[in-house]
Design an enzyme around this catalytic site. Structure first.
Site, short mmCIF file in Angstrom:
data_model
loop_
_atom_site.label_atom_id
_atom_site.label_comp_id
_atom_site.label_asym_id
_atom_site.label_seq_id
_atom_site.Cartn_x
_atom_site.Cartn_y
_atom_site.Cartn_z
N ASP A 14 0.83 -1.22 0.00
CA ASP A 14 0.00 0.00 0.00
C ASP A 14 0.86 1.26 0.00
OD1 ASP A 14 -2.08 -1.84 0.34
OD2 ASP A 14 -2.07 -1.61 2.51
N GLU A 193 -11.23 0.09 -4.09
CA GLU A 193 -10.58 0.65 -2.91
C GLU A 193 -9.30 1.37 -3.34
OE1 GLU A 193 -9.48 -2.49 -0.26
OE2 GLU A 193 -8.20 -3.49 -1.73
#
Length: 440
Positions: A14, A193
Site C-alpha cells: 500500500d 478501494e
C-alpha cells in the site's frame, strides 16, 4: 535497486511515495511473512535520497495501535489493525492519515517526515447527508490526501464505494463538501478501494484499485472534486504472477515518473512487498500501462552477479516465493511445467565466447528434474541450455549458449522421471530455487 526495492525481508504494501526535500519517503502498511491477515498494529517508513535510489534507510516504527517493547500505543483504544497510510505536508507540519479498523478515523502529526507521529484527532463532521454510509461509517478507509496549490486540503477514501470531502484544520470535514461515489462502481470505473490523489499541471489524477483488484487504474478531472473521467490501467500485478489486491501511487523523481505498487509472496495475498516501475505520461495526460519487471530502479540486471530467486516477476504454474527465515526466500512448489521469469538482464556485447556457464543453487527434493533456460519469451523464446537437477541440495551447472544484449530470462521446470511408475511423480515438487548466475 531491483524489485522489490526495499530489503527482501521487508513487507511494506500500500505504498504512498512522497518527496519531502531531497528524499523520497515510502509510507505503507506493514505485513508479516506468512501471516493469515492483512497488515499489522504498526506503521514503518523508509526513505532514500532522490539522487541515490539504490540505498534505502529504515526510520523504524512511526505509529502504533498496540504497545510493544519500545513504544506505547498511540491511540486510546488499543488492539486495532492499521492500514494504508498517507502523509502530506502543510504549514510546517507533516500529517499522517491512516485507516484503523473499526475506528472513526486517524489523523496524526509530526515535525518530521520520518515521524514519530502523535495522534491529533479523529475526523470531525456535522454535515451527514448519507448518515448510514458516511465514509464507511466514519472509518475513512484507505485515505488519500491532496494539498492543492492554493492550500485547500481534500481527502478521498472508500471500500466498494468512494467518497471525497474538503478538510479544514486537516481533520474537520467542510460542511457541504462531502461527495459520495466520486469514482463510480459501474464500468469502466469499477471502483473497489485504494484511493490516492495526485495533481500534475492542472489535472487531478485519482489512482485506485478497481474490482479487478490486481490492477491499479486512474481517473482524471480538472477539479479536485470531479467529475472524473476513466483513464486506464497503470499496472497489473497479476500478469503471469500470483496476483492479488493492489494499492499504490505515482511519483516523479527528478525526470522520471514511477508507479509504486506491491506483489504477493508466501502463497497468500497477505505477505506483500513494495515494487516500482517507471511509467510514461503522454503529453495528453494518458498514462501508458507499465510492464511488471524485476528491475525496480535499475536499468538492467547483471546476469554475472548472484540473483536471488525471489526477485522473479513471472511465476506460472503454482510455484511461489516462501520466506523460510529472514535470510532465505526460495521459490518453492516447483512442479513439472512451472515457469519462473526475470526481466531484464544485460549480457553485454562480448562476442569472444560461444558458450557460458549457468549455475543454480538448489534445494533438492529427492527427485530428478531439469531447468530449460529460455530468453525473451517463455512460450517461443530461444532455448539456450538445459540444466539437469539431481536428488540432493547443492549447486548445479551446465553450459549454455552465449548471448549478448538485453534479454528476459525464463526457467521452465521439467520432470525427467519415467519408467513404469512415472505417474506417481505427477504434481511432486521437483526442487526449490534459491539463486543463480551466469559466467563467461
Amino acid at each position: 535497486m531491483p524489485n522489490p526495492y526495499l530489503p527482501l525481508h521487508e513487507y511494506i504494501p500500500d505504498g504512498e511515495p512522497r518527496i519531502f526535500g531531497e528524499r523520497i519517503y515510502i509510507y505503507g502498511s506493514h505485513d508479516r511473512a506468512g501471516s493469515d491477515c492483512f497488515c499489522d498494529f504498526k506503521l514503518k517508513v523508509w526513505s532514500a535520497s532522490i539522487h541515490n535510489l539504490g540505498e534505502w534507510l529504515c526510520h523504524g516504527d512511526i505509529f502504533h495501535t498496540t504497545p510493544d517493547r519500545d513504544h506505547a500505543a498511540d491511540i486510546p483504544r488499543e488492539g486495532k489493525y492499521l492500514f494504508a497510510p498517507d502523509v502530506v505536508f502543510r504549514d510546517g507540519k507533516y500529517y499522517l492519515y491512516a485507516y484503523i479498523m473499526d475506528a472513526k478515523g486517524c489523523v496524526a502529526v509530526s515535525d518530521r517526515p520520518e515521524g514519530p507521529f502523535s495522534l491529533l484527532s479523529e475526523y470531525a463532521y456535522t454535515d451527514q447527508p448519507d448518515q448510514e454510509n458516511y465514509c464507511d461509517n466514519g472509518w475513512f478507509i484507505d485515505p488519500g490526501v491532496l494539498v492543492d496549490d492554493d492550500g485547500r486540503v481534500f481527502i478521498y477514501c472508500g471500500y466498494k464505494r468512494s467518497w471525497a470531502a474538503e478538510l479544514a484544520n486537516m481533520y474537520e470535514v467542510v460542511d457541504g463538501s462531502y461527495i459520495s461515489d466520486i469514482i463510480p462502481v459501474d464500468e469502466p470505473f469499477s471502483f473497489f478501494e485504494a484511493c490516492s490523489p495526485r495533481k500534475i499541471g492542472d489535472t487531478y489524477y485519482l489512482i485506485y484499485s478497481p474490482l479487478t483488484s490486481s490492477q491499479l487504474v486512474y481517473a482524471t478531472s480538472k477539479s479536485p472534486m470531479g467529475p472524473f473521467a476513466y483513464g486506464g490501467v497503470i499496472i497489473d500485478n497479476g500478469v503471469d504472477y500470483p496476483g492479488g489486491n493492489n494499492h499504490g501511487s505515482i511519483c516523479k523523481i527528478k525526470d522520471t515518473w514511477y508507479i509504486f505498487y506491491h506483489r504477493m509472496t508466501n502463497n497468500t495475498i497477505m505477505s506483500r512487498r513494495a515494487c516500482v516501475e517507471p511509467i510514461e505520461i503522454l503529453p495528453c495526460g494518458k498514462i501508458v500501462q507499465a510492464e511488471m519487471t524485476s528491475l525496480g530502479f535499475d536499468k538492467a540486471l547483471s546476469p554475472y552477479a548472484a540473483t536471488p530467486a525471489d526477485i522473479a516477476c513471472v511465476l506460472i504454474g503454482g510455484c511461489f516465493i516462501a520466506e523460510k527465515n529472514v535470510f532465505s526466500r526460495p521459490i518453492v512448489s516447483i512442479t513439472d511445467g512451472c515457469i519462473i521469469g526475470y526481466k531484464y538482464f544485460d549480457f553485454g556485447d562480448d562476442y569472444s565466447s560461444k558458450t557460458m556457464e549457468f549455475f543454480a543453487k538448489i534445494r533438492g527434493m529427492g527427485i530428478y528434474g531439469e531447468i530449460k533456460i529460455l530468453i525473451d519469451c517463455y512460450k517461443n523464446g530461444a532455448e539456450i541450455g538445459v540444466c539437469k537437477i539431481g536428488l540432493d541440495s547443492g549447486v548445479y551447472s551446465c553450459a549454455v549458449k552465449c548471448v549478448t544484449g538485453v534479454h528476459a530470462v525464463f526457467f521452465v521446470a521439467k520432470s525427467t522421471n519415467g519408467g513404469w511408475f512415472k505417474d506417481s511423480f505427477d504434481g511432486r515438487c521437483l526442487f526449490e530455487l534459491e539463486e543463480f548466475l551466469f559466467e563467461k
